[in-house]
Each structure stands twice: as structure tokens, then as C-alpha cells.
Motif scaffolding. Structure first.
Motif, short mmCIF file in Angstrom:
data_model
loop_
_atom_site.label_atom_id
_atom_site.label_comp_id
_atom_site.label_asym_id
_atom_site.label_seq_id
_atom_site.Cartn_x
_atom_site.Cartn_y
_atom_site.Cartn_z
N PHE A 151 -6.83 -13.63 25.74
CA PHE A 151 -6.39 -14.16 27.03
C PHE A 151 -4.88 -14.39 27.08
N ASN A 152 -4.26 -14.53 25.93
CA ASN A 152 -2.82 -14.76 25.86
C ASN A 152 -2.21 -13.80 24.85
N ASN A 153 -1.00 -13.40 25.10
CA ASN A 153 -0.34 -12.45 24.21
C ASN A 153 0.03 -13.08 22.88
N THR A 154 0.64 -14.25 22.93
CA THR A 154 1.06 -14.91 21.70
C THR A 154 0.66 -16.37 21.74
N LEU A 155 0.56 -16.92 20.56
CA LEU A 155 0.22 -18.34 20.46
C LEU A 155 1.45 -19.21 20.51
N LEU A 156 2.56 -18.73 19.88
CA LEU A 156 3.80 -19.50 19.83
C LEU A 156 4.90 -18.75 20.56
N SER A 157 5.95 -19.51 20.84
CA SER A 157 7.11 -18.89 21.50
C SER A 157 8.00 -18.14 20.53
N ILE A 158 7.71 -18.32 19.21
CA ILE A 158 8.50 -17.65 18.18
C ILE A 158 8.20 -16.16 18.23
N LYS A 159 9.25 -15.38 18.06
CA LYS A 159 9.07 -13.93 18.10
C LYS A 159 8.38 -13.48 16.82
N PRO A 160 7.30 -12.73 16.90
CA PRO A 160 6.58 -12.29 15.70
C PRO A 160 7.36 -11.23 14.95
N GLU A 161 7.16 -11.21 13.61
CA GLU A 161 7.78 -10.22 12.76
C GLU A 161 6.92 -8.95 12.74
N LYS A 162 7.58 -7.85 12.38
CA LYS A 162 6.88 -6.59 12.22
C LYS A 162 7.02 -6.11 10.78
N ILE A 163 5.96 -5.51 10.29
CA ILE A 163 5.96 -5.00 8.92
C ILE A 163 6.45 -3.57 8.94
N ASP A 164 7.46 -3.30 8.08
CA ASP A 164 7.94 -1.91 8.00
C ASP A 164 6.93 -1.08 7.24
N ASN A 165 7.06 0.22 7.32
CA ASN A 165 6.09 1.15 6.75
C ASN A 165 5.99 1.01 5.22
N TYR A 166 7.17 0.84 4.57
CA TYR A 166 7.16 0.75 3.11
C TYR A 166 6.33 -0.46 2.65
N THR A 167 6.61 -1.62 3.27
CA THR A 167 5.87 -2.84 2.91
C THR A 167 4.38 -2.68 3.22
N MET A 168 4.09 -2.05 4.35
CA MET A 168 2.70 -1.81 4.74
C MET A 168 1.98 -0.96 3.70
N ILE A 169 2.64 0.13 3.27
CA ILE A 169 2.01 1.04 2.30
C ILE A 169 1.80 0.36 0.96
N VAL A 170 2.86 -0.34 0.48
CA VAL A 170 2.75 -1.03 -0.81
C VAL A 170 1.69 -2.13 -0.76
N GLY A 171 1.70 -2.90 0.34
CA GLY A 171 0.71 -3.97 0.49
C GLY A 171 -0.71 -3.44 0.51
N LEU A 172 -0.91 -2.35 1.30
CA LEU A 172 -2.24 -1.74 1.35
C LEU A 172 -2.67 -1.26 -0.04
N PHE A 173 -1.73 -0.62 -0.75
CA PHE A 173 -2.05 -0.05 -2.05
C PHE A 173 -2.49 -1.15 -3.02
N PHE A 174 -1.67 -2.21 -3.13
CA PHE A 174 -2.01 -3.25 -4.09
C PHE A 174 -3.23 -4.07 -3.67
N ASN A 175 -3.41 -4.23 -2.35
CA ASN A 175 -4.62 -4.93 -1.90
C ASN A 175 -5.87 -4.13 -2.24
N PHE A 176 -5.81 -2.81 -2.03
CA PHE A 176 -6.95 -1.95 -2.38
C PHE A 176 -7.20 -1.98 -3.90
N ILE A 177 -6.11 -1.97 -4.66
CA ILE A 177 -6.25 -2.03 -6.12
C ILE A 177 -6.95 -3.32 -6.54
N LEU A 178 -6.53 -4.45 -5.91
CA LEU A 178 -7.16 -5.73 -6.24
C LEU A 178 -8.64 -5.76 -5.86
N ILE A 179 -8.95 -5.23 -4.68
CA ILE A 179 -10.35 -5.18 -4.24
C ILE A 179 -11.18 -4.33 -5.19
#
Length: 607
Positions: A151-179
Motif C-alpha cells: 500500500f505504500n512505497n517506502t516505510l521511512l523517508s530515508i532514501k534506500p540503498e541499492k546493491i551493486d552487481n558485484y556485491t549482489m553476485i558475491v553475496g549470492l555466491f557465499f549465501n548459496f555456499i553457506l546453505i
């Protein structure tokens, strides 16, 4: 952990312990390698966050890396998987919620992976209860955020951060490894655990099989022991019956004083041998757990007089004073218990007191310690002025085959089984025996026994019922003279003894050398009673008695049968009654005992 771990330890080898279960070892490995993998993942992401000047990601990375380093060091020094797991789950949950509500204000694949990690980790490490708590603590806020964000776009007035591709790929990789690591590690651990359980089940089955074999061998050994005792008892009692019987017969023939003295020694020695045999057999019966206690009504006052009557004579022969005191309470009330075993206990205690006392006397007391309406606490006490027992030997004398000292054994004789039998019989009835003794002064054995009281009162008889007691065996009782007696006995010495004994009573018995011959003679003769030996060739006494009981003539089928047995089998009494016999007399028997049992079963014709 029971073994010492240095503060500077970083190796998992010093943490693992072979005494731990496979699951606990898997949990230790998961924490150790999981923390290492998480730290490597953050280190890989950290340069990219520095390059992009992403403050929030940088602060988060530093915080997580610092927390993981501290927890890793703590774990390698104090490997407490429960504490570390709670700490990691709290940090992970906080980081997940902060990322959803503050940092990214959205739910991406890394958040989903993190939730899956938290769910798997909490269940595997802490069990179902905490796994459910941590799962709901993460899922419910995320579901709440999804509902709100629809019903609402954001919860806070603070501007949300975006994850760059490199961080996304590394995070996905290590999360999958942990799982994958969590799943694979615990899957392997569960397989090992199942394999171990199967091996344990196989081992347990083998042990059970060995136990069954051992129990079977033990039962066989017990049976062999029982058979051996029965055989030895029979073989010893049979000649002993002749020795004691012939001694009694010779004593009836008015021997010269010197002959009488020799016969007394012979009879006394044979009686001692019989006592030793009976003690060994009684103790074996108790140790085998084949003692069954009766619960019948009896007159305790009368029982104590009967037990101590013969003992008084023994004490007087030694010049000892013998006193028996029984509370008047027991003159009018019946108690319920096992008079046979109680007699055995009191008899052993009194016999011991007489044996070890050379001067003074013995006092036996039976008193009412407590009257509880439906039951009474009875105190039994046997006091003597004998040699006494030293304090360090008090506990030892109740052990089997043990006396106060070797000197005592040589001086007084005996097997040392009397008190052991007393103690075992009392313990089987949840009763403890106590002893107060002083060397050179005397001893007192006493115990408290709770006995139910019968509602029936003892009514004194106006005239006591006469009992048949042969005070002079030279006098032939006219009640016996007309009895027709059939004796089934294969031992020639016992046959000769029985003939001589019955001749003294004016009876000419008919002898059958085995059970088959006894049945044949009984079919064509008229007999008032049968004395049946149990162990005979061709047909034993049990089988012969069963055949007699099945005869069509009611008079013959119901003829009284007394078993004559030298056997020590525990269940001999039951076997005798099951085969249809009326009573039994153990060899070597006392003539008076045999006469009383015969006259109890037969209504003799007047002469």
C-alpha cells in the motif's frame, strides 16, 4: 568440554572430542567453518564497498566482520555451540530486519537467502523449539513489511540503498555456499548417525544373543547345581538314615552304660552331619531365590514354646539357665505370617546362643513393641552370656561360611551358615537384624517384625487335646499293632532298618523293592497305609502314587500315602502333593515324627 583448551587456540582439532556424538561434532564443525566462510565473504565484499564509498554497506561489513572475528575467537577458546548459535542468530536477525526496513527497504534475493540461512541454522543448531522462535521472529516482520509496502512505497523517508552487481553476485555466491554447507554437512552427519545407530542395533542384537546364551548356560548351571545337591543329598542322607536309625534302635534295647555313651556320641555326630547338610541346602535354596513365604494364622505363644522346648533340654545339659518370656498379648491373639520360617530363624539364633555359651544362660524374649489395631510390631530378642563378638567382626559373622575367628570354628564347629540364613530370611521379609555384643560378656540378637493380627481370638481349651508322643520306644503302642503297612523301598539297609523299627511297634510290614512291585502287592492285598520311597528303579514313587490314585476301588484309591525322601529338590513338597501323596517325611526321619504322621492319616482299629 572436559579437556583443556588454550586461549591462543585456533584449530578445530583441539575443540573436537571423540566422546561427543556425531550430531554435536557436526554442530561444532558448522560453527567453525561457517564463521570462517562468512568472514571470507565479507573480506571479498569489503574492497568494493570502500571503492564505491557506500557508507552503510561499509559500516555493516565492518560490524559483521568484527562480530564474526570476536565470536570465532571465543568459540575456539570456549566451544559453546548454544551460546554462539544464539549470538549469530540474533546478529543475523537484526541485520536482516535492518536491511529490509532501513537499508534497502525492499526484499531481494539476498534477504530471502538470509532468512533461509537463519531458519536452517536455528533448527539444526538449537532444535525445534528455538528453530520455530527464530523462524517466526524473521518471517513475521518480513510478511508485515510486504503487506505494508503493497500500500505504500517506502516505510521511512530515508532514501534506500541499492546493491551493486558485484556485491549482489558475491553475496549470492557465499549465501548459496553457506546453505549448501549447512544442508550437506548435516545430511552427512545424519547419515553417519543412522549408520552408527544401525551398528549399535547390530551390536546390541549380538550382545542380546550372547546374553541369552549366557542366561541359558546360567540356568543350566543352576539346574546342574540343583540336581547335584539333590543327588548328593540323597546319597548322603540314605546312609545317614541308616546310621541314625540304627542308633535309635540300639538305644531302645537298653544298652550298657558304656555302650549307651558310645551310641550317644554316634547319634550326636550323625545329627551334626545332618545339620550341616541341611544348612547348606537351606542356604542354597535362599540364594537361588526359591523361597516362598506363607501367610497363615498361628499361635505365636505356642510356637515359641515349641521351638524352645527342645532347646531348653540342650541348655540344661550344658548346665545353662534358659528363660523364655512371651508377652501375654500373644496368649489371646493369633498373628499371621510364616511360622515355619520364623521357627527356622529363632531356632538358629537360640542354637547359636547355646553353642557359644559355656556359663550363665540364655534368655529369649518376645514382646509387643507396638499394637496398631490390625497389626502388631513384635520384638524378638535372643540374649546370651557367651564368648561375645568383637566390634570389627560384627558385620562379618552374617556372611556365609564365616565365623568370628578360625579358633572359634575349631573350638565350636559348624559351617558358619546359621546367621547368614537368618539374615537372608529376614531381609527377604524386609526386616533387619541387630546385634549388641561385648567380648567375654555376651551377645544379644534382636529384630522387629510387623505381623498382621487375626480378628479371631484364641480360646483356651478346657482340656488339652491328647497328642501321641512315644516317650518310651520300647513300649509298643497298641494303636499301631493292627496297622497293615506297605513299604516301597529299594535300599536293603533302609529295608532292614524299617523292619526292625516296625517290629518294635508290633507291625510286620510288607516290602516292595520298586513302585511297580508296590502296585502289584497293593492290588491283591489290604493295606491301611503306604510308605513310598521316591527314587526307585523300574518305577519311582511319584508314578506309582498317581497310578494308585486312579484305581477304580475308592478304598484303595484313597489309601494314605506318606513319601519317604532324601531329596533336596526345592519343589519336592509340591511334587509330592501333586502326585497324590498325603504327606512326606525327610530321611533321616525321627521315629516319633513318622508315628505321629501315620496316626494322623489312619484311623487304627482297636486291639
Amino acid at each position: 568440554m572436559s579437556k583443556f583448551i588454550s586461549f591462543f587456540n585456533f584449530s578445530i582439532k583441539n575443540i573436537l572430542d571423540d566422546s561427543l556424538s556425531i550430531i554435536d561434532q557436526a554442530r561444532i564443525r558448522l560453527v567453525y567453518y561457517g564463521l570462517l566462510l562468512a568472514m571470507v565473504g565479507i573480506v571479498v565484499i569489503l574492497p568494493n564497498a570502500i571503492t564505491l564509498h557506500d557508507d552503510i554497506q561499509l559500516i555493516s561489513a565492518y560490524f559483521l566482520l568484527g562480530a564474526f572475528v570476536v565470536l570465532f575467537k571465543f568459540f575456539t577458546y570456549k566451544p559453546d555451540t548454544v551460546f554462539i548459535s544464539h549470538a549469530l542468530l540474533i546478529i543475523g536477525s537484526f541485520f536482516m530486519l535492518f536491511s529490509v526496513y532501513v537499508t534497502f527497504q525492499s526484499i531481494n534475493i539476498i534477504i530471502i537467502q538470509l532468512i533461509i540461512l537463519i531458519i536452517l541454522y536455528s533448527f539444526y543448531m538449537l532444535g525445534a523449539r528455538w528453530g520455530t522462535i527464530y523462524s517466526l521472529a524473521n518471517l513475521l516482520p518480513v510478511m508485515g513489511y510486504l503487506l505494508y509496502s503493497s500500500f505504500n512505497n517506502t516505510l521511512l523517508s530515508i532514501k534506500p540503498e541499492k546493491i551493486d552487481n558485484y556485491t549482489m553476485i558475491v553475496g549470492l555466491f557465499f549465501n548459496f555456499i553457506l546453505i549448501m554447507f549447512i544442508q550437506g554437512h548435516f545430511y552427512g552427519a545424519f547419515l553417519k548417525n543412522i549408520k552408527q545407530l544401525k551398528e549399535l542395533a547390530t551390536t546390541e542384537k549380538q550382545l542380546n544373543e550372547k546374553l541369552e546364551i549366557a542366561m541359558h548356560k546360567s540356568e543350566q548351571s543352576s539346574q546342574v547345581q540343583s540336581d547335584f545337591l539333590s543327588t548328593m543329598s540323597h546319597e548322603i542322607r540314605t546312609p545317614l538314615n541308616a546310621v541314625i536309625g540304627m542308633s535309635n534302635l540300639l538305644m531302645m534295647e537298653s544298652p550298657r552304660p558304656d555302650q549307651k555313651e558310645n551310641l550317644e556320641i554316634l547319634r550326636f555326630s550323625a545329627g551334626n552331619l545332618l545339620t550341616l547338610i541341611n544348612d547348606v541346602l537351606d542356604f542354597n535354596k535362599i540364594e537361588s531365590g526359591k523361597i516362598a513365604f506363607e501367610s497363615i494364622k498361628f499361635n505365636l505363644h505356642e510356637l515359641m514354646n515349641n521351638i524352645c522346648g527342645g532347646q531348653m533340654l540342650k541348655a540344661n545339659e550344658k548346665g545353662l539357665n534358659f528363660q523364655l518370656h512371651v508377652d501375654d498379648f500373644f496368649k489371646s491373639r493369633y498373628v499371621i505370617g510364616d511360622p515355619t520360617r520364623l521357627s527356622q530363624i529363632i531356632f538358629n539364633l537360640v542354637s547359636n546362643a547355646i553353642k557359644f555359651t559355656t556359663r550363665g544362660g540364655i534368655k529369649v524374649e518376645v514382646s509387643c513393641a507396638q499394637d496398631r489395631l490390625n497389626e502388631v510390631v513384635v520384638k524378638f530378642s535372643v540374649r546370651d552370656t557367651g564368648i561375645g563378638i568383637s566390634a570389627e567382626k560384627v558385620s562379618a559373622i552374617f556372611e556365609p561360611f564365616t565365623q568370628e575367628s578360625i579358633t572359634t570354628t575349631r573350638q565350636f564347629g559348624g559351617t558358619g551358615l546359621g546367621l547368614a540364613i537368618v539374615k537372608r530370611l529376614l531381609e527377604l521379609q524386609n526386616v533387619n537384624i541387630s546385634l549388641v555384643s561385648e567380648v567375654g560378656v555376651g551377645s544379644e540378637f534382636y529384630f522387629l517384625m510387623t505381623l498382621p493380627v487375626s480378628s479371631e481370638m484364641i480360646i483356651p481349651a478346657a482340656q488339652p487335646t491328647p497328642r501321641v508322643v512315644l516317650t518310651n520306644m520300647d513300649r509298643v503302642d497298641y494303636k499301631l499293632a493292627n496297622l497293615q503297612v506297605l513299604i516301597a523301598e529299594d535300599n536293603p539297609v533302609n529295608v532292614m532298618l524299617m523292619k526292625k523299627l516296625f517290629t518294635k511297634w508290633g507291625i510286620t510290614p510288607v516290602i516292595a523293592e520298586n513302585g511297580e512291585r508296590a502296585i502289584e502287592l497293593f492290588q491283591y492285598g489290604n493295606f491301611d497305609i503306604i510308605l513310598m520311597d521316591l527314587q526307585m528303579p523300574i518305577m519311582d514313587g511319584f508314578e506309582a502314587s498317581k497310578i494308585i490314585r486312579k484305581m477304580p476301588d475308592p478304598r484303595k484309591a484313597n489309601v494314605p500315602i506318606i513319601a519317604l525322601t532324601a531329596s533336596a529338590l526345592f519343589d519336592i513338597k509340591d511334587k509330592v502333593y501333586d502326585s497324590g501323596m498325603n504327606d512326606y517325611v525327610s530321611k533321616p526321619f525321627k521315629p516319633n515324627e513318622l508315628v505321629e504322621k501315620m496316626l494322623t492319616l489312619v484311623t487304627p482299629q482297636e486291639a
